[in-house]
Design a protein around this motif. Structure first.
Motif, PDB file in Angstrom:
ATOM      1  N   VAL A   1       0.181  16.159  11.746  1.00  0.00           N
ATOM      2  CA  VAL A   1      -0.988  16.971  12.085  1.00  0.00           C
ATOM      3  C   VAL A   1      -2.148  16.036  12.405  1.00  0.00           C
ATOM      4  CG1 VAL A   1      -0.228  18.886  10.623  1.00  0.00           C
ATOM      5  CG2 VAL A   1      -1.769  17.144   9.680  1.00  0.00           C
ATOM      6  N   SER A   2      -3.162  16.572  13.064  1.00  0.00           N
ATOM      7  CA  SER A   2      -4.347  15.765  13.344  1.00  0.00           C
ATOM      8  C   SER A   2      -5.399  15.917  12.261  1.00  0.00           C
ATOM      9  CB  SER A   2      -4.956  16.170  14.690  1.00  0.00           C
ATOM     10  OG  SER A   2      -5.360  17.538  14.668  1.00  0.00           O
TER      11      SER A   2
ATOM     12  N   ARG B   1     -14.151  20.674   3.733  1.00  0.00           N
ATOM     13  CA  ARG B   1     -13.987  19.534   4.639  1.00  0.00           C
ATOM     14  C   ARG B   1     -12.819  19.820   5.564  1.00  0.00           C
ATOM     15  NH1 ARG B   1     -14.337  13.735   4.247  1.00  0.00           N
ATOM     16  NH2 ARG B   1     -13.685  12.915   6.275  1.00  0.00           N
ATOM     17  N   ALA B   2     -12.962  19.468   6.822  1.00  0.00           N
ATOM     18  CA  ALA B   2     -11.860  19.568   7.775  1.00  0.00           C
ATOM     19  C   ALA B   2     -11.821  18.280   8.576  1.00  0.00           C
ATOM     20  CB  ALA B   2     -12.023  20.764   8.695  1.00  0.00           C
ATOM     21  N   GLY B   3     -10.630  17.724   8.761  1.00  0.00           N
ATOM     22  CA  GLY B   3     -10.487  16.485   9.506  1.00  0.00           C
ATOM     23  C   GLY B   3      -9.354  15.663   8.949  1.00  0.00           C
ATOM     24  N   HIS B   4      -9.396  14.357   9.214  1.00  0.00           N
ATOM     25  CA  HIS B   4      -8.315  13.496   8.719  1.00  0.00           C
ATOM     26  C   HIS B   4      -8.638  12.888   7.358  1.00  0.00           C
ATOM     27  CE1 HIS B   4     -10.828  10.127   9.977  1.00  0.00           C
ATOM     28  NE2 HIS B   4     -10.798  10.529  11.234  1.00  0.00           N
ATOM     29  N   HIS B   5      -9.853  13.150   6.839  1.00  0.00           N
ATOM     30  CA  HIS B   5     -10.241  12.735   5.488  1.00  0.00           C
ATOM     31  C   HIS B   5     -10.141  11.220   5.291  1.00  0.00           C
ATOM     32  CE1 HIS B   5      -9.873  17.020   4.940  1.00  0.00           C
ATOM     33  NE2 HIS B   5      -8.572  16.966   5.152  1.00  0.00           N
ATOM     34  N   CYS B   6     -10.387  10.469   6.344  1.00  0.00           N
ATOM     35  CA  CYS B   6     -10.257   9.003   6.283  1.00  0.00           C
ATOM     36  C   CYS B   6      -8.862   8.609   5.801  1.00  0.00           C
ATOM     37  CB  CYS B   6     -11.327   8.394   5.382  1.00  0.00           C
ATOM     38  SG  CYS B   6     -13.002   8.642   5.985  1.00  0.00           S
ATOM     39  N   ALA B   7      -7.865   9.359   6.266  1.00  0.00           N
ATOM     40  CA  ALA B   7      -6.468   9.078   5.907  1.00  0.00           C
ATOM     41  C   ALA B   7      -5.584   9.380   7.114  1.00  0.00           C
ATOM     42  CB  ALA B   7      -6.047   9.908   4.703  1.00  0.00           C
ATOM     43  N   GLN B   8      -5.896   8.744   8.249  1.00  0.00           N
ATOM     44  CA  GLN B   8      -5.162   9.022   9.485  1.00  0.00           C
ATOM     45  C   GLN B   8      -3.671   8.704   9.396  1.00  0.00           C
ATOM     46  OE1 GLN B   8      -7.959   6.962  12.138  1.00  0.00           O
ATOM     47  NE2 GLN B   8      -8.240   8.895  13.219  1.00  0.00           N
TER      48      GLN B   8
ATOM     49  N   LEU C   1       0.866  -1.183   0.000  1.00  0.00           N
ATOM     50  CA  LEU C   1       0.000   0.000   0.000  1.00  0.00           C
ATOM     51  C   LEU C   1       0.898   1.228   0.000  1.00  0.00           C
ATOM     52  CD1 LEU C   1      -2.479  -1.154   2.811  1.00  0.00           C
ATOM     53  CD2 LEU C   1      -2.600  -1.658   0.363  1.00  0.00           C
ATOM     54  N   SER C   2       0.304   2.423   0.099  1.00  0.00           N
ATOM     55  CA  SER C   2       1.120   3.635   0.215  1.00  0.00           C
ATOM     56  C   SER C   2       0.680   4.451   1.419  1.00  0.00           C
ATOM     57  CB  SER C   2       1.017   4.491  -1.052  1.00  0.00           C
ATOM     58  OG  SER C   2      -0.121   5.335  -1.016  1.00  0.00           O
ATOM     59  N   THR C   3       1.498   5.416   1.791  1.00  0.00           N
ATOM     60  CA  THR C   3       1.245   6.260   2.952  1.00  0.00           C
ATOM     61  C   THR C   3      -0.042   7.061   2.818  1.00  0.00           C
ATOM     62  OG1 THR C   3       3.622   6.461   3.321  1.00  0.00           O
ATOM     63  CG2 THR C   3       2.233   8.119   4.374  1.00  0.00           C
ATOM     64  N   LEU C   4      -0.448   7.393   1.591  1.00  0.00           N
ATOM     65  CA  LEU C   4      -1.566   8.322   1.419  1.00  0.00           C
ATOM     66  C   LEU C   4      -2.918   7.647   1.200  1.00  0.00           C
ATOM     67  CD1 LEU C   4      -2.145   8.140  -1.809  1.00  0.00           C
ATOM     68  CD2 LEU C   4      -0.439   9.943  -1.987  1.00  0.00           C
ATOM     69  N   GLU C   5      -2.999   6.354   1.431  1.00  0.00           N
ATOM     70  CA  GLU C   5      -4.247   5.654   1.115  1.00  0.00           C
ATOM     71  C   GLU C   5      -5.410   6.041   2.044  1.00  0.00           C
ATOM     72  OE1 GLU C   5      -4.489   3.977  -1.684  1.00  0.00           O
ATOM     73  OE2 GLU C   5      -2.356   4.492  -1.917  1.00  0.00           O
ATOM     74  N   HIS C   6      -6.600   6.026   1.468  1.00  0.00           N
ATOM     75  CA  HIS C   6      -7.861   6.159   2.209  1.00  0.00           C
ATOM     76  C   HIS C   6      -8.037   4.917   3.074  1.00  0.00           C
ATOM     77  CE1 HIS C   6     -12.260   6.324   2.790  1.00  0.00           C
ATOM     78  NE2 HIS C   6     -12.218   7.592   2.415  1.00  0.00           N
ATOM     79  N   HIS C   7      -8.699   5.066   4.197  1.00  0.00           N
ATOM     80  CA  HIS C   7      -8.927   3.923   5.088  1.00  0.00           C
ATOM     81  C   HIS C   7      -9.567   2.739   4.346  1.00  0.00           C
ATOM     82  CE1 HIS C   7      -9.153   6.855   8.764  1.00  0.00           C
ATOM     83  NE2 HIS C   7      -7.928   6.709   8.298  1.00  0.00           N
TER      84      HIS C   7
ATOM     85  N   ALA D   1      -2.033  -2.091  -3.967  1.00  0.00           N
ATOM     86  CA  ALA D   1      -3.300  -1.353  -3.955  1.00  0.00           C
ATOM     87  C   ALA D   1      -3.012   0.121  -3.694  1.00  0.00           C
ATOM     88  CB  ALA D   1      -4.246  -1.919  -2.896  1.00  0.00           C
ATOM     89  N   LEU D   2      -3.327   0.969  -4.671  1.00  0.00           N
ATOM     90  CA  LEU D   2      -2.943   2.382  -4.604  1.00  0.00           C
ATOM     91  C   LEU D   2      -4.086   3.286  -5.061  1.00  0.00           C
ATOM     92  CD1 LEU D   2       0.570   2.118  -6.338  1.00  0.00           C
ATOM     93  CD2 LEU D   2       0.109   2.103  -3.865  1.00  0.00           C
ATOM     94  N   ALA D   3      -4.080   4.512  -4.547  1.00  0.00           N
ATOM     95  CA  ALA D   3      -5.020   5.539  -5.006  1.00  0.00           C
ATOM     96  C   ALA D   3      -4.544   6.111  -6.327  1.00  0.00           C
ATOM     97  CB  ALA D   3      -5.135   6.648  -3.963  1.00  0.00           C
ATOM     98  N   HIS D   4      -5.448   6.168  -7.293  1.00  0.00           N
ATOM     99  CA  HIS D   4      -5.104   6.783  -8.576  1.00  0.00           C
ATOM    100  C   HIS D   4      -4.929   8.284  -8.413  1.00  0.00           C
ATOM    101  CE1 HIS D   4      -5.985   6.736 -13.216  1.00  0.00           C
ATOM    102  NE2 HIS D   4      -4.859   7.317 -12.911  1.00  0.00           N
ATOM    103  N   VAL D   5      -5.797   8.903  -7.616  1.00  0.00           N
ATOM    104  CA  VAL D   5      -5.670  10.313  -7.233  1.00  0.00           C
ATOM    105  C   VAL D   5      -5.890  10.392  -5.728  1.00  0.00           C
ATOM    106  CG1 VAL D   5      -6.716  12.614  -7.384  1.00  0.00           C
ATOM    107  CG2 VAL D   5      -6.372  11.273  -9.466  1.00  0.00           C
ATOM    108  N   SER D   6      -4.994  11.065  -5.026  1.00  0.00           N
ATOM    109  CA  SER D   6      -5.097  11.191  -3.567  1.00  0.00           C
ATOM    110  C   SER D   6      -6.302  12.039  -3.182  1.00  0.00           C
ATOM    111  CB  SER D   6      -3.828  11.834  -3.007  1.00  0.00           C
ATOM    112  OG  SER D   6      -4.029  12.278  -1.679  1.00  0.00           O
ATOM    113  N   ASN D   7      -7.066  11.559  -2.186  1.00  0.00           N
ATOM    114  CA  ASN D   7      -8.223  12.332  -1.740  1.00  0.00           C
ATOM    115  C   ASN D   7      -7.831  13.477  -0.816  1.00  0.00           C
ATOM    116  OD1 ASN D   7      -7.704  10.530   0.570  1.00  0.00           O
ATOM    117  ND2 ASN D   7      -9.692  11.234   1.341  1.00  0.00           N
ATOM    118  N   VAL D   8      -6.566  13.547  -0.397  1.00  0.00           N
ATOM    119  CA  VAL D   8      -6.098  14.648   0.457  1.00  0.00           C
ATOM    120  C   VAL D   8      -5.304  15.663  -0.351  1.00  0.00           C
ATOM    121  CG1 VAL D   8      -4.652  15.276   2.441  1.00  0.00           C
ATOM    122  CG2 VAL D   8      -6.051  13.204   2.510  1.00  0.00           C
ATOM    123  N   PHE D   9      -4.417  15.184  -1.207  1.00  0.00           N
ATOM    124  CA  PHE D   9      -3.535  16.063  -1.976  1.00  0.00           C
ATOM    125  C   PHE D   9      -4.040  16.342  -3.387  1.00  0.00           C
ATOM    126  CE2 PHE D   9       0.027  13.913   0.595  1.00  0.00           C
ATOM    127  CZ  PHE D   9      -0.036  14.873   1.596  1.00  0.00           C
ATOM    128  N   GLY D  10      -4.794  15.418  -3.951  1.00  0.00           N
ATOM    129  CA  GLY D  10      -5.147  15.529  -5.361  1.00  0.00           C
ATOM    130  C   GLY D  10      -4.019  15.123  -6.287  1.00  0.00           C
TER     131      GLY D  10
END
Length: 403
Positions: free
Chosen positions: A371-372, A356-363, A118-124, A169-178
């Motif tokens: 950051v939190s 949106r503010a929070g961890h974006h399902c990417a803790q 997996l990668s560091t930026l994956e959605h939960h 298993a990887l994100a095609h586009v990051s949901n946090v960074f884009g």
């Protein structure tokens, strides 16, 4: 604030198609879920009001017509990403699609000692199903790092991959960074060691042109609600379906049932147990048609332009930290020193700006950033420079309140 004229060029023509966007409200949370154009709402209403019937069961005319519409939606879902309808399963969304792969293909193919990357930026949703599977079969999960600008580090991935890796298993586009993954290269690296690769296309399918035939990936998943369609439906496309066992039992997915033995329908039907989300599929089809009318490549250029403009404006704010790359696909994440993201989002809401503010399902990614939470502004077809201006004005209010 001098915005390029192109960023407002489609404002009236597109925004007016969204009844959920009243004047003065700036919706910058499309990465969480997209607003719905009237064409999609009308298709769903018509399906429930005038066309409704079950599918794959009735021999009467309306049932046959609804079955045709349901299967036409499958074809539309497949063609959007360059896939085939016979390789496409409707699911409740990308989360269920990933769980389907884990519990069907994963259980059948992974054993103790096999590795999953997996990668560091994956959605939960692209972490937890693999953890559950790994715990069950004794597999090992490895984590590919990301670069300083928020991209999956493919050079590191190449060095990490071994013949023990069975799945990537990887994100095609990051949901946090884009940030956009070089999906073809990632696929080639996985296949080089004999691993299969799954791509989470939730943020990609609505934002960039996708051709899984050119990419060559083994599994591709996405959700309709992020693509201007209804909630509760998504799709998995994979050429491996015919070799995978079903993971849910019930009506529709069978060939023959006796108390001694059950045989199953061919793919993709064997993966759609029970009465499906019929009207959801109709809404998904309408959303795909609407997206194609707008031209995905043009929308990508539009959203990328808004990202570049927003990042330029945000970079002028003292004490604001931007995350990710300058060329992200429709998403900007940031933090303001000394102000929690939830406070920023609350004040922006008072100013008519929805983020949106929070961890974006990417803790795990938040832990990596130290950051939190982050604040995330995400753009869509209806977005314009006015939305960026409203965001900036709202952040000025945040700065005033918190000094």
């Amino acid at each position: 604030m001098n915005a390029p004229a192109s960023l407002d060029g489609n404002k009236a023509a597109v925004r007016d198609q969204f009844p959920g966007l009243p004047e003065g409200w700036h919706y910058l949370d499309s990465a969480a879920t997209a607003q719905k154009p009237q064409a999609v709402i009308d298709a769903i209403t018509r399906a429930y009001a005038h066309d409704y019937a079950t599918v794959h069961r009735g021999v009467y005319e309306r049932s046959a017509m609804m079955t045709q519409s349901y299967e036409a939606a499958r074809s539309a879902a497949a063609s959007l990403i360059g896939g085939k309808p016979e390789d496409t399963v409707f699911t409740r969304g990308a989360t269920e699609a990933i769980n389907l792969v884990a519990q069907s293909w994963g259980r059948d193919n992974l054993k103790a000692g096999d590795r999953i990357l997996l990668s560091t930026l994956e959605h939960h949703s692209n972490i937890v199903p693999w953890q559950m599977l790994a715990r069950e079969v004794g597999a090992i999960i490895d984590i590919c790092p990301i670069s300083d600008d928020g991209r999956i580090d493919l050079e590191a991935m190449e060095k990490m991959l071994t013949e023990e890796h069975r799945l990537v298993a990887l994100a095609h586009v990051s949901n946090v960074f884009g940030s956009i993954l070089d999906a073809r290269t990632a696929t080639q690296l996985a296949h080089r060691v004999g691993a299969k690769i799954l791509l989470d296309g939730c943020q990609a399918a609505p934002r960039i042109p996708v051709d899984i035939g050119a990419i060559g990936c083994d599994f591709y998943v996405w959700s309709a609600h992020k693509l201007y369609g209804p909630t509760g439906i998504g799709a998995l496309t994979s050429p491996l379906l015919s070799d995978m066992p079903p993971y849910q039992g019930g009506g529709s997915m069978i060939d023959r049932v006796t108390f001694e033995e059950t045989t199953y329908a061919p793919a993709p039907t064997r993966f759609e147990a029970g009465t499906p989300h019929i009207v959801g599929a109709i809404g998904l089809h309408a959303a795909v048609d609407w997206l194609r009318e707008q031209d995905v490549l043009n929308l990508h250029r539009h959203e990328s332009g808004l990202v570049a403009f927003a990042r330029e404006e945000l970079s002028r704010i003292e004490g604001l930290t931007l995350y990710g790359s300058d060329d992200s696909a429709g998403i900007v994440s940031f933090n303001l020193d000394g102000v929690h993201g939830h406070d920023v989002a609350t004040i922006l809401d008072d100013a008519g700006v929805a983020v949106r503010a929070g961890h974006h399902c990417a803790q795990p990614l938040m832990d990596h950033l130290g950051v939190s939470a982050t604040v995330r502004a995400s753009f869509a077809a209806h977005s314009s420079a006015e939305d960026v201006a409203a965001l900036m004005k709202g952040l000025e209010k945040v700065k005033r309140i918190f000094g």
